[in-house]
Every structure is written in C-alpha cells, then in structure tokens.
Design an enzyme around this catalytic site. Structure first.
Site, short mmCIF file in Angstrom:
data_model
loop_
_atom_site.label_atom_id
_atom_site.label_comp_id
_atom_site.label_asym_id
_atom_site.label_seq_id
_atom_site.Cartn_x
_atom_site.Cartn_y
_atom_site.Cartn_z
CB SER A 102 -15.95 -3.91 35.65
OG SER A 102 -14.95 -3.13 36.26
N1 SAM Z 1 -11.17 -1.46 33.76
C1 SAM Z 1 -10.68 -2.75 34.15
C2 SAM Z 1 -10.92 -3.80 33.09
O1 SAM Z 1 -11.53 -3.50 32.07
O2 SAM Z 1 -10.46 -4.92 33.31
C3 SAM Z 1 -11.22 -3.21 35.49
C4 SAM Z 1 -10.46 -2.63 36.54
S1 SAM Z 1 -10.56 -3.21 38.18
C5 SAM Z 1 -12.27 -3.23 38.56
C6 SAM Z 1 -9.91 -1.72 38.93
C7 SAM Z 1 -8.45 -1.51 38.66
O3 SAM Z 1 -8.07 -0.26 39.24
C8 SAM Z 1 -7.55 -2.56 39.31
O4 SAM Z 1 -6.78 -3.19 38.31
C9 SAM Z 1 -6.69 -1.75 40.27
O5 SAM Z 1 -5.37 -2.24 40.39
C10 SAM Z 1 -6.72 -0.37 39.64
N2 SAM Z 1 -6.38 0.75 40.52
C11 SAM Z 1 -6.70 0.93 41.82
N3 SAM Z 1 -6.22 2.11 42.26
C12 SAM Z 1 -5.57 2.68 41.20
C13 SAM Z 1 -4.88 3.91 41.02
N4 SAM Z 1 -4.74 4.81 42.00
N5 SAM Z 1 -4.36 4.17 39.80
C14 SAM Z 1 -4.48 3.28 38.77
N6 SAM Z 1 -5.11 2.09 38.91
C15 SAM Z 1 -5.67 1.81 40.10
#
Ligand code: SAM
Length: 205
Positions: A51
């Site tokens: 993000s």
């Molecule tokens: N917090 C992260 C970082 O610091 O790098 C950024 C995360 S990215 C914007 C959002 C993440 O949510 C992605 O890696 C995606 O695969 C994950 N995601 C989406 N749906 C999900 C779910 N139901 N459970 C767990 N992870 C999920």
C-alpha cells in the site's frame, strides 16, 4: 517519506517513528527498489501491491494503538504493515491468501527479528483462535464488513476496513462498545480486492 506524510496530515508520532525505522525498499519487487520511498503503491508479485505509505500511516493512525495491544491484519502482502504494527509494540496476527506472499513476508519478519503470527488463508473469516482483537486492519477492499471481523473485535476495539465497489472504496473506522458499533467514513481510497467467503467471490489474482 516521513516528511511527506507529515505534510499530508499524519500527526501520530508513534506511527511516524515506526515508519522512519522500517526500510520500505526491502518489501518491494526488485525493479521498484529505487521508488520505494515515493508515496505510492508498488508491485510485490502475485498481482498485488504494497500500500501507499500515506494509506499505511492513515490506517495505522486510525487504529489508535497502544503498546501490547493485539492486532489482526487481513492482507499481509509484503509484510510491511505487519512490521510497522509490531515495531509499535503490538502483538500482530496476519493472514494472507497468497501462500507465496506469506513465505516472503515471514522472511521479512525474521530479518527484523520480530515475532509475528502469520498464516495463509481467507482472512474474511478472521482468526477465531486468537480473538478477540483490540484492533483489526483490513488492507484490501471489501464489498461489505465481514461479520466475523466485527464478532472478533474486543470491547473497545477498532476495525479499519476499506468498503466499496471494485474501483473505489471508503475507509470505515468501526468502534465497538459492548454490543454497540459506531462507524465513521473517510472517502477516496483505492485497494486491491478482498477475496473470500465474506468478501468478493473472485479477484482474478
Ligand atoms: N498490507 C500489505 C503490505 O503491507 O504489503 C498490503 C496488502 S495488499 C494492498 C492487500 C493484500 O490482501 C493482498 O496481498 C491480497 O492478496 C490480500 N487479500 C485479499 N483478499 C484476502 C483475504 N480474503 N484474506 C487474506 N488476504 C487477502
């Protein structure tokens, strides 16, 4: 990067201190290392992103964290947000649906010598074994607030989650007081989709 965050209105010194201590370039894909300190989201593989620093700072500030609090993160991604939370003295639990990203994030937790509990799976169901949580942060955009996440919030707990359609979301800050939930809305954020049982059916990634 931290000066830019201050200029954009981030005021919580605990958040700013943690973000100044954690080198973001360790968390981005190699071709983007020279852009790691820009205020922008960057690729981390699996068609996912780390993000934007402003978003990380804003969401973390909105959680109003105290040292020792138990925090659940849904969407580990690169592990950057989890490391920031742990650097602030929180006990961190994080869930990611892409197993490759979980493996890479664990290496980051080791690099920073932090004890962070992580698992691969669908975070839209929460992590009931370790509930209740003082704070929950969802780092992907959901169509609605997953009910299990509200259920797993402690009394006095805070939940920060982007909710909207696949293009644009509002950031919701939910506070639990006993059986009551209050909700504050902040508009204009864009996240990758939350994919799971209590979320979007298919993210294509
Ligand atoms: N917090 C992260 C970082 O610091 O790098 C950024 C995360 S990215 C914007 C959002 C993440 O949510 C992605 O890696 C995606 O695969 C994950 N995601 C989406 N749906 C999900 C779910 N139901 N459970 C767990 N992870 C999920």
């Amino acid at each position: 990067m931290v000066d830019v965050l201050r200029q954009k209105g981030i005021w919580d010194e605990k958040v700013l201190a943690a973000m100044s201590r954690v080198e973001r370039h360790f968390f981005v894909d190699m071709p983007f290392v020279n852009r790691a300190y820009e205020d922008s989201a960057l690729p981390i593989g699996q068609e996912q992103t780390i993000s934007q620093p402003y978003t990380v700072a804003f969401m973390t500030q909105a959680l109003e964290l105290k040292r020792g609090e138990k925090v659940l993160e849904v969407g580990t991604g690169s592990g950057y947000q989890a490391v920031i939370l742990a650097m602030m003295g929180c006990r961190v639990f994080t869930i990611e649906r892409h197993l490759l990203l979980v493996t890479r994030a664990r290496k980051m937790f080791e690099r920073f010598n932090l004890r962070i509990a992580s698992k691969g799976g669908d975070g839209s169901v929460g992590w009931s074994e370790f509930a209740p949580f003082d704070a929950i942060i969802v780092t992907a955009g959901a169509p609605d607030i997953p009910q299990p996440l509200k259920d797993q919030l402690a009394d006095g707990g805070r939940l920060v989650i982007p909710v909207g359609d696949r293009e644009i979301q509002k950031l919701l800050v939910i506070r639990r007081l006993g059986a009551e939930f209050t909700q504050q809305e902040i508009s204009g954020f864009k996240f990758v989709p939350l994919v799971g049982k209590n979320a979007w059916a298919n993210g294509g990634a």
